[in-house]
Design an enzyme around this catalytic site. Sequence first.
Site, PDB file in Angstrom:
ATOM      1  N   SER A 126       0.771  -1.407  -0.018  1.00 36.09           N
ATOM      2  CA  SER A 126       0.153   0.224   0.030  1.00 36.09           C
ATOM      3  C   SER A 126       0.768   1.297  -0.019  1.00 36.09           C
ATOM      4  CB  SER A 126      -0.984  -0.024   1.162  1.00 36.09           C
ATOM      5  OG  SER A 126      -1.865  -1.126   1.131  1.00 36.09           O
ATOM      6  N   GLN A 127       0.186   2.375  -0.411  1.00 34.05           N
ATOM      7  CA  GLN A 127       0.899   3.756  -0.344  1.00 34.05           C
ATOM      8  C   GLN A 127       1.126   4.150   1.125  1.00 34.05           C
ATOM      9  OE1 GLN A 127      -1.331   6.521  -2.886  1.00 34.05           O
ATOM     10  NE2 GLN A 127      -0.475   8.196  -1.894  1.00 34.05           N
TER      11      GLN A 127
END
Length: 219
Positions: free
Chosen positions: A65-66
């Site tokens: 994930s970012q």
Amino acid sequence: MIEESFEAKGRRQRLVSGLREKGIADEAVLEAINRVPRHLFMDPAFLNHAYQDKAFPISAGQTISQPYTVAVQTSLLKVGKRDKVLEIGTGSGYQAAVLIEMGVKVYTIERQRELFQKSQTLLVSLGYRAHFFLGDGYEGKPQYGPYDGIIITAATSHVPQKLLEQLKPGGRLVAPVGDSGSQVMTLYTRTTENDYEKTTHGHFAFVPMLPGISNGNAK
Ligand code: SAH
């Protein structure tokens, strides 16, 4: 903990400043992100990008994930030291490491055997202790519950009742709810034994939550 270069530390501090500018205000979350060596959770091909605020491919067609997304989800959980958190979608293990840095007891489920093995090996080698399960997150892990927090890190069209029931009263579940294009970050708080409060927190894009276990290359 392993040794790491000043360069990685410097880049990570810049990432954290960027997250602060984007509105992340929970200092405990920012501090945890500042401590986790994200570059070690990524494919070596993306090493130079490890401290950009972007999602990247990991193995088995999945993504890490970012950092902004990790920061938003972790902030919404409002966890404290020794809280028990169930994570659905171990993936690279990065989100789990951020929670562990915050003193949380992490129970994490992954449906893909390859990622389950890889992330477990990595987290253990970095000194991050968690409970790892190969399984279908739609079922949760009632035998270790109830939890102070549940974090779903894959896109789901609905939040299974089974998971909501594994929250303690006062517990919080955060999940990206929606179809494959875009999801709404949704926070459920179990206000009493039978009541849940729901709030929404912006749009995000996750890989899909899928049923069952995968042993092979299939997504
Ligand atoms: N938290 C991860 C993000 C991984 S991406 C990180 O920090 O890197 C989402 C992950 O959810 C993928 O690894 C995917 O295989 C997994 N997943 C999807 N559906 C699942 C399910 N039903 N149960 C458990 N894991 C699931």
